[in-house]
Scaffold this active site. Structure first.
Site, PDB file in Angstrom:
ATOM      1  N   GLY A  37       0.890  -1.502  -0.340  1.00  0.00           N
ATOM      2  CA  GLY A  37      -0.069   0.094  -0.601  1.00  0.00           C
ATOM      3  C   GLY A  37       0.822   1.667   0.129  1.00  0.00           C
ATOM      4  CB  ALA A  38       3.820   1.525  -1.316  1.00  0.00           C
ATOM      5  CG  ASN A  39      -1.152   3.453  -3.727  1.00  0.00           C
ATOM      6  OD1 ASN A  39      -1.666   2.407  -3.398  1.00  0.00           O
ATOM      7  ND2 ASN A  39      -1.653   4.761  -3.925  1.00  0.00           N
ATOM      8  CB  THR A  40      -1.809   7.134  -1.239  1.00  0.00           C
ATOM      9  OG1 THR A  40      -2.133   8.049  -1.113  1.00  0.00           O
ATOM     10  CG2 THR A  40      -2.555   5.829  -0.663  1.00  0.00           C
ATOM     11  N   GLY A  41      -0.095   8.041   1.822  1.00  0.00           N
ATOM     12  CA  GLY A  41      -0.755   7.987   2.770  1.00  0.00           C
ATOM     13  C   GLY A  41       0.614   7.597   3.495  1.00  0.00           C
ATOM     14  CB  ILE A  42       0.769   5.332   6.650  1.00  0.00           C
ATOM     15  CG1 ILE A  42       0.234   6.351   7.882  1.00  0.00           C
ATOM     16  CG2 ILE A  42       2.397   4.931   8.102  1.00  0.00           C
ATOM     17  CD1 ILE A  42      -0.747   5.594   8.739  1.00  0.00           C
ATOM     18  CE1 TYR A  96     -18.025  -6.416  15.819  1.00  0.00           C
ATOM     19  CE2 TYR A  96     -18.770  -7.124  13.839  1.00  0.00           C
ATOM     20  CZ  TYR A  96     -17.811  -7.585  15.367  1.00  0.00           C
ATOM     21  OH  TYR A  96     -17.798  -8.294  16.576  1.00  0.00           O
TER      22      TYR A  96
HETATM   23  C1  LIG Z   1     -14.526   1.631  16.464  1.00  0.00           C
HETATM   24  O1  LIG Z   1     -12.956   1.915  16.355  1.00  0.00           O
HETATM   25  C2  LIG Z   1     -13.349   3.459  16.918  1.00  0.00           C
HETATM   26  C3  LIG Z   1     -12.220   3.629  17.826  1.00  0.00           C
HETATM   27  O2  LIG Z   1     -12.216   3.166  19.001  1.00  0.00           O
HETATM   28  C4  LIG Z   1     -14.445   3.375  17.934  1.00  0.00           C
HETATM   29  O3  LIG Z   1     -15.190   4.803  17.871  1.00  0.00           O
HETATM   30  C5  LIG Z   1     -15.909   3.272  16.529  1.00  0.00           C
HETATM   31  O4  LIG Z   1     -17.421   3.832  17.512  1.00  0.00           O
HETATM   32  C6  LIG Z   1     -15.157   1.552  16.510  1.00  0.00           C
HETATM   33  N1  LIG Z   1     -16.807   0.992  15.931  1.00  0.00           N
HETATM   34  C7  LIG Z   1     -17.455  -0.352  15.860  1.00  0.00           C
HETATM   35  C8  LIG Z   1     -18.760  -0.248  15.301  1.00  0.00           C
HETATM   36  O5  LIG Z   1     -17.036  -0.672  17.368  1.00  0.00           O
END
Ligand SMILES: *[C@@H]1O[C@H](CO)[C@@H](O)[C@H](O)[C@H]1NC(C)=O
Length: 327
Positions: free
Chosen positions: A49-54, A203
């Site tokens: 994933g070296a094309n962008t960002g970190i 999630y």
């Molecule tokens: C995913 O993690 C972030 C950061 O800790 C949190 O704000 C968010 O509510 C989390 N999402 C779920 C669905 O648990």
């Protein structure tokens, strides 16, 4: 007493700004790659994933240190652009592009085979590629997309390359996780898309970041004594380059907020670089490093060894590692 006129007073604004500034300056002083003069001449590194960002910032730093850097990117066009930018900014001609899509185990295997054929040694592997906010979907190989991209792909890739890396020891593998792992859970059925229909899009991301840490720690235990170290890192909350496309005014506001609360991709790259190149991290393995390059404990769930072992075995099964034999 009238409260409203009091709250409207410009003093409040200054007070808040002052407080935010103090908080910003309180940010712990982190390891700084600019003060680290480790040379990587003669070493080979892969950054996914070296094309962008970190990923791009990590690759840029490694290239400055004269490593041979293989950019593993999904898109040839965007990868080529990053390659040219890194070559011209560092003067390092040993920056190469290899196509890799971590959501596809076939792509991971083809990539690893090319690396094993081409490269005599491999000293650094940065598992940075990842996707967030992907809608629930299944890959052609029957795996859930976010879990395939963020966990199973890096898991398979690292496993296929550890032979070469142990021949090149001491060598280092880094998994880019996130503090989001704290909200993650382990359900082995997730790998094949069970029980995630209808969940919030962050999630699966959170769960996959938990898997990154458990996978790194389990791999560290399995590679104990081989000279290959495995760590996982939190890059912090990073302002992505996506804001580049907005007008100057939006960018200004974003950068102002960002100065106080977020990190630039350069700052987000620091914890990965700490693990990959610093003298301080020599021999460091099976550990989690936060965005200030401090050794911290991940969530209790992430430290669960029996579950980590089960996750490892389920992952081997999901990617067909147990039955796979290289040509
Ligand atoms: C995913 O993690 C972030 C950061 O800790 C949190 O704000 C968010 O509510 C989390 N999402 C779920 C669905 O648990």
């Amino acid at each position: 007493m009238e409260l409203l006129p009091l709250l409207n007073h410009p003093g409040w604004f200054c007070c808040c700004l002052g407080l935010a500034l103090i908080l910003r300056l309180q940010r712990r002083k982190s390891w700084d790659p600019r003060n680290c003069h480790v040379s990587l001449a003669g070493k080979t590194a892969i950054v996914t994933g070296a094309n962008t960002g970190i990923g791009k910032c990590v690759a840029m730093d490694l290239a400055r240190r004269k490593a041979r850097v293989i950019l593993a990117c999904r898109s040839r066009g965007r990868g080529q652009k990053a390659l040219e930018e890194i070559r011209s900014q560092t003067g390092n001609k040993e920056v190469l592009l290899e196509l890799l899509d971590t959501s596809s185990m076939a792509s991971v295997r083809a990539f690893a085979e090319r690396i094993l054929q081409q490269e005599k040694h491999l000293d650094i592997l940065i598992n940075n590629a990842g996707a967030s906010g992907l809608p629930y979907s299944m890959t052609a190989e029957g795996l859930e997309n976010t879990f395939a991209t963020n966990h199973l792909g890096p898991f398979l890739l690292s496993n296929l390359l550890t032979g070469l890396m142990s021949k090149s020891a001491p060598s280092r593998i880094v998994f880019v996780s996130s503090f989001n792992h704290k909200k993650g859970e382990i359900h082995l059925g997730h790998l094949r898309g069970q029980n995630i229909q209808g969940v919030r899009p962050d999630y699966p991301y959170n769960c996959s970041k938990l898997m990154n840490i458990m996978c790194a720690n389990e791999m560290a235990r399995r590679l104990h004594g081989s000279g290959v170290t495995v760590t996982s890192v939190d890059p912090g909350i990073v302002v992505t380059e996506a804001i580049r496309n907005y007008g100057i005014f939006i960018r200004l506001i974003f950068n102002l907020i960002g100065f106080f609360f977020f990190r630039t991709p350069q700052q987000g790259a620091v914890s990965s670089l700490f693990c990959a190149v610093s003298e301080e991290a020599e021999g460091l393995t099976g550990k989690y490093i936060d965005c200030d390059c401090q050794l911290v404990l991940p969530s209790a769930g992430a430290q669960d060894r029996p579950v980590s072992r089960k996750l490892w075995e389920a992952s081997e099964e999901a990617v067909g590692l147990a039955t796979y034999s290289p040509k």
